[in-house]
Design an enzyme around this catalytic site. Structure first.
Site, PDB file in Angstrom:
ATOM      1  N   LYS A 278      19.550  42.086  72.898  1.00  0.00           N
ATOM      2  CA  LYS A 278      18.697  43.235  72.588  1.00  0.00           C
ATOM      3  C   LYS A 278      19.285  44.023  71.418  1.00  0.00           C
ATOM      4  CE  LYS A 278      16.832  44.191  77.205  1.00  0.00           C
ATOM      5  NZ  LYS A 278      15.406  44.039  76.851  1.00  0.00           N
ATOM      6  N   ARG A 352      12.111  37.545  85.556  1.00  0.00           N
ATOM      7  CA  ARG A 352      11.273  36.535  86.217  1.00  0.00           C
ATOM      8  C   ARG A 352      12.103  35.344  86.669  1.00  0.00           C
ATOM      9  NH1 ARG A 352       7.639  36.219  80.894  1.00  0.00           N
ATOM     10  NH2 ARG A 352       8.463  38.334  80.765  1.00  0.00           N
TER      11      ARG A 352
HETATM   12  N1  BES Z   1      14.320  44.692  81.425  1.00  0.00           N
HETATM   13  C1  BES Z   1      13.484  44.266  80.361  1.00  0.00           C
HETATM   14  C2  BES Z   1      12.158  45.012  80.311  1.00  0.00           C
HETATM   15  C3  BES Z   1      12.206  46.424  79.827  1.00  0.00           C
HETATM   16  C4  BES Z   1      12.399  46.690  78.486  1.00  0.00           C
HETATM   17  C5  BES Z   1      11.985  47.464  80.678  1.00  0.00           C
HETATM   18  C6  BES Z   1      12.403  47.990  78.044  1.00  0.00           C
HETATM   19  C7  BES Z   1      11.972  48.755  80.239  1.00  0.00           C
HETATM   20  C8  BES Z   1      12.188  49.031  78.917  1.00  0.00           C
HETATM   21  C9  BES Z   1      13.168  42.782  80.506  1.00  0.00           C
HETATM   22  O1  BES Z   1      14.171  42.008  81.025  1.00  0.00           O
HETATM   23  C10 BES Z   1      12.881  42.274  79.145  1.00  0.00           C
HETATM   24  O2  BES Z   1      13.786  42.278  78.353  1.00  0.00           O
HETATM   25  N2  BES Z   1      11.656  41.856  78.891  1.00  0.00           N
HETATM   26  C11 BES Z   1      11.269  41.397  77.626  1.00  0.00           C
HETATM   27  C12 BES Z   1      10.386  40.201  77.830  1.00  0.00           C
HETATM   28  C13 BES Z   1      10.075  39.449  76.568  1.00  0.00           C
HETATM   29  C14 BES Z   1      11.329  38.787  76.050  1.00  0.00           C
HETATM   30  C15 BES Z   1       9.004  38.427  76.873  1.00  0.00           C
HETATM   31  C16 BES Z   1      10.510  42.508  76.908  1.00  0.00           C
HETATM   32  O3  BES Z   1       9.763  43.229  77.548  1.00  0.00           O
HETATM   33  O4  BES Z   1      10.720  42.669  75.711  1.00  0.00           O
HETATM   34 MN    MN Z   2      15.526  41.351  79.567  1.00  0.00          MN
END
Ligand code: BES
Ligand code: MN
Ligand code: ZN
Length: 493
Positions: A278, A352
């Protein structure tokens, strides 16, 4: 906070602060009695227009003539004597809680029967007020040397006619259980990733079981999960020094043999994104990526406190998502416990991956329904913002039950659609499915992924990415959706 229910006329209470609701046109009963006792003090005052009568406003009076109260707090309930709307009541309770927080007195008393809300019982009103107070008085200061000056108030008396006392007591008990459960969830959420790791969560679950005879905790370690074939879940913890855990808290308080309800929380104790790292900004907030798990702990606490006669399994899939030489790479293919293979195109779509194996494991409980709770997608924040939890389900009656529980608990949710058009976005050239479905409808494709592992029972998914915590000055976990889930369970009995 200590709460007591007491019968007796409001105007005769010896209290440091008497709290009354007021309308502009006519005073409610307690205020009328106080008004005549004080020779029209309130009517005089209200004529002067010092109080804005819109709900959410209030006026603190520092003494009152002839009554044994040191302070009077008038809560605005609107111009005329119509019951409050739900939104108006919500403003009133938030204002009340903040007034109580800054009150320089150890106790206060509220004439609770004078607060009327459209279509709502005294039980509901009491519960929601108590929840708001518990929420406002929460503190997370265990890592501060200087904790500042805390609230002074220690006790709130709920004044109610003898004939209503039982109803108020019942609302109070629910409000306290939900409020406490929510605060348990907030504390777990607020704890940093270096302290609250998967083993910490497992130890918390074991400690809870030690305190309560009706709860048993079982914890699977990585070796046991590997023997079960949970390669999807284990692909997430592969890069971390912290071992993953699958935690099962079994609360057996219903009929013997009655099918349990399973609550499954995403417990990513820190989400760096893994090799699909990230960006740095606000990455600290990814310590909140276990708020789904935290809400399961909160619910378990609340149902223990309420001694609900039901069978509930609280499951937590706990892992830390880190990059390292042992971490999962984009493109890696894993075989889940169900036998389905997954091409991991993005290691940041890890929630997931842990949930799917836990969903398969949940089949062994032969559940009546499974509800997972997860900070799953940033897309959900885009779609619904920070006010509303996303709800997706393979079973319409279950979705309806959750939506109505959400409404009753004032813990909003909104259903999003599913369907094979969306599921097709997960097609992979190399495996049974990919773990991402492209930029469109990210919340829905994430749910479609989970649905492939939840075919054996009615299932619903709550995406709490936008509602589980607040950012900015008020940064901290909210404890949502504990109220919705406890309401859903209350509606089962
Ligand atoms: N934990 C995150 C989702 C999230 C991001 C929650 C920001 C709250 C604030 C999750 O694991 C994630 O990183 N999801 C990705 C999925 C994508 C790679 C398909 C996302 O939402 O960017
Ligand atoms: Mn994630
Ligand atoms: Zn995550």
């Amino acid at each position: 906070m200590e709460f007591v229910v007491k019968s007796g006329a409001a105007e005769k209470q010896k209290t440091a602060c008497l709290i009354l609701g007021v309308h502009k046109k006519t005073l409610p009963p307690s205020a009328t009695a106080l008004d005549s006792l004080t020779e029209g003090y309130l009517t005089d005052l209200l004529k002067r227009d010092d109080l804005d009568f819109k709900p959410g406003h209030s006026l603190m009076l520092l003494h009152s003539r002839h009554a044994p109260v040191e302070r009077l707090l008038l809560l605005a309930m609107g111009e005329n004597d119509k019951p409050l709307t739900e939104a108006g009541f919500n403003k009133l309770r938030v204002n009340l809680a903040s007034q109580l927080k800054s009150l320089n007195a150890r106790e206060a008393s509220i004439a609770i029967e004078d607060i009327n809300v459209e279509g709502k019982s005294l039980h509901w009103i009491t519960r929601q007020l108590v929840e708001a107070v518990e929420y406002a008085f929460y503190q997370f200061s265990q890592f501060k040397n200087d904790t500042g000056k805390g609230a002074v108030l220690k006790k709130l008396t709920l004044l109610a006619d003898r004939k209503n006392a039982e109803e108020v007591k019942a609302g109070l008990a629910q409000g306290q259980a939900i409020g406490n459960g929510r605060n348990v969830a907030r504390t777990l959420g607020n704890l940093p990733g270096n302290i609250c790791h998967p083993t910490y969560l497992a130890d918390e679950a074991k400690a809870l079981a030690k305190q309560h005879a009706k709860l048993t905790t079982k914890v699977l370690n990585e070796k046991q999960m590997s023997d079960l074939g949970m390669s999807s879940l284990l692909s997430v913890s592969a890069g971390s020094e912290q071992e993953a855990r699958l935690i099962c808290m079994e609360f057996k308080n219903g009929k013997r043999g009655a099918k349990p309800l399973v609550l499954l929380g995403k417990g990513i104790t820190f989400d760096t994104g893994g090799i699909s790292l990230k960006p740095g900004a606000a990455m600290d907030e990814m310590k909140f990526d276990m708020c789904g798990a935290a809400s399961v702990f909160g619910v378990m606490n609340a149902i223990i406190e309420l001694d609900l006669p039901i069978n509930v399994i609280g499951m937590v899939a706990a892992a830390e998502n880190m990059p390292s030489g042992k971490a999962t790479r984009p493109g890696d293919i894993v075989t889940s416990m169900s036998g389905k293979t997954i091409e991991i195109l993005n290691t940041d779509a890890e929630g997931r991956l842990v949930l799917c194996d836990a969903l398969t494991y949940a089949e062994r409980y032969k559940p009546e329904a499974v509800i997972d709770i997860a900070t799953l997608t940033g897309a959900c924040v885009v779609a619904l913002g920070h006010h509303t939890t996303g709800l997706l389900s393979n079973n319409e009656p279950l979705a309806e039950e959750l939506l109505s529980a959400a409404k009753e608990a004032m813990d909003r949710a909104w259903q999003l659609p599913m369907g094979e058009e969306y599921t097709r976005q997960l097609d992979s050239n190399f495996a049974d499915m990919a773990n991402i479905g492209g930029p469109a409808a990210g919340t829905i494709t994430a749910a479609c992924f989970l649905a492939k592992f939840a075919e054996a029972y009615p299932w619903a998914h709550l995406d709490i990415a936008g509602t589980a915590w607040q950012s900015g000055k008020e940064k901290g976990a909210t404890g949502r959706p504990v109220p919705m889930l406890v309401q859903y369970l209350l509606n089962k009995i």
